[in-house]
Design a protein around this motif. Structure first.
Motif, short mmCIF file in Angstrom:
data_model
loop_
_atom_site.label_atom_id
_atom_site.label_comp_id
_atom_site.label_asym_id
_atom_site.label_seq_id
_atom_site.Cartn_x
_atom_site.Cartn_y
_atom_site.Cartn_z
N GLU A 13 0.83 -1.19 0.00
CA GLU A 13 0.00 0.00 0.00
C GLU A 13 0.87 1.25 0.00
O GLU A 13 1.92 1.28 0.65
N PRO A 14 0.48 2.30 -0.72
CA PRO A 14 1.26 3.54 -0.70
C PRO A 14 1.17 4.20 0.68
O PRO A 14 0.23 3.96 1.44
N TRP A 15 2.13 5.05 0.98
CA TRP A 15 2.13 5.80 2.23
C TRP A 15 0.96 6.75 2.27
O TRP A 15 0.33 6.98 3.29
N GLY A 16 0.65 7.33 1.12
CA GLY A 16 -0.45 8.28 1.00
C GLY A 16 -0.57 8.76 -0.43
O GLY A 16 0.03 8.18 -1.34
N TYR A 17 -1.34 9.81 -0.63
CA TYR A 17 -1.55 10.36 -1.97
C TYR A 17 -1.33 11.87 -1.94
O TYR A 17 -1.67 12.53 -0.96
N ASP A 18 -0.78 12.41 -3.03
CA ASP A 18 -0.54 13.85 -3.09
C ASP A 18 -1.79 14.57 -3.59
O ASP A 18 -2.84 13.96 -3.80
N GLU A 23 0.40 8.44 -6.00
CA GLU A 23 0.86 7.74 -4.80
C GLU A 23 2.14 8.36 -4.24
O GLU A 23 3.00 8.81 -4.99
N ILE A 24 2.23 8.36 -2.92
CA ILE A 24 3.45 8.73 -2.21
C ILE A 24 3.94 7.46 -1.53
O ILE A 24 3.18 6.82 -0.80
N VAL A 25 5.17 7.08 -1.79
CA VAL A 25 5.73 5.86 -1.19
C VAL A 25 6.62 6.23 -0.03
O VAL A 25 7.09 7.38 0.09
N VAL A 30 8.53 14.83 1.11
CA VAL A 30 7.20 15.41 1.03
C VAL A 30 7.08 16.52 2.07
O VAL A 30 7.64 16.43 3.16
N VAL A 31 6.35 17.58 1.71
CA VAL A 31 6.01 18.63 2.67
C VAL A 31 4.49 18.69 2.77
O VAL A 31 3.78 18.24 1.88
N GLU A 32 4.01 19.25 3.87
CA GLU A 32 2.57 19.42 4.04
C GLU A 32 2.25 20.91 3.98
O GLU A 32 2.80 21.71 4.73
N ILE A 38 2.58 17.31 -0.38
CA ILE A 38 3.16 17.79 -1.63
C ILE A 38 4.58 17.24 -1.77
O ILE A 38 5.45 17.58 -0.98
N PRO A 39 4.84 16.40 -2.79
CA PRO A 39 6.22 16.00 -3.05
C PRO A 39 7.04 17.23 -3.43
O PRO A 39 6.53 18.16 -4.07
N LEU A 40 8.30 17.27 -3.00
CA LEU A 40 9.13 18.46 -3.25
C LEU A 40 9.21 18.82 -4.72
O LEU A 40 9.23 19.99 -5.07
N GLU A 41 9.25 17.82 -5.60
CA GLU A 41 9.37 18.12 -7.02
C GLU A 41 8.08 18.74 -7.59
O GLU A 41 8.09 19.31 -8.67
#
Length: 65
Positions: A13-18, A23-25, A30-32, A38-41
């Motif tokens: 399962e992914p860590w979360g979703y942006d 998917e965020i693994v 990532v920043v909030e 939000i992934p840094l890129e």
């Protein structure tokens, strides 16, 4: 413990979703911002899409200069 709970089937399962639903693994940078992950890129694209432009050429009324 039942055998099906020893190694749960959702280990991948992914860590979360942006904010775009991607998917965020685990291990992603990532920043909030405003309760969104939000992934840094993608941070610049998020700020441009959802932020408000500010005119820095004018003084703010609540400052004493």
């Amino acid at each position: 413990m039942p055998n099906d709970l020893i190694d749960p089937p959702d280990d991948e399962e992914p860590w979360g979703y942006d904010f775009e639903g991607d998917e965020i693994v685990i291990g992603d940078d990532v920043v909030e911002i405003d309760n969104e992950y939000i992934p840094l890129e993608k941070a610049m694209a998020y700020l441009i899409s959802y932020g408000s432009a500010v005119n820095t050429e004018e003084y703010q009324n609540d400052r004493d200069f």
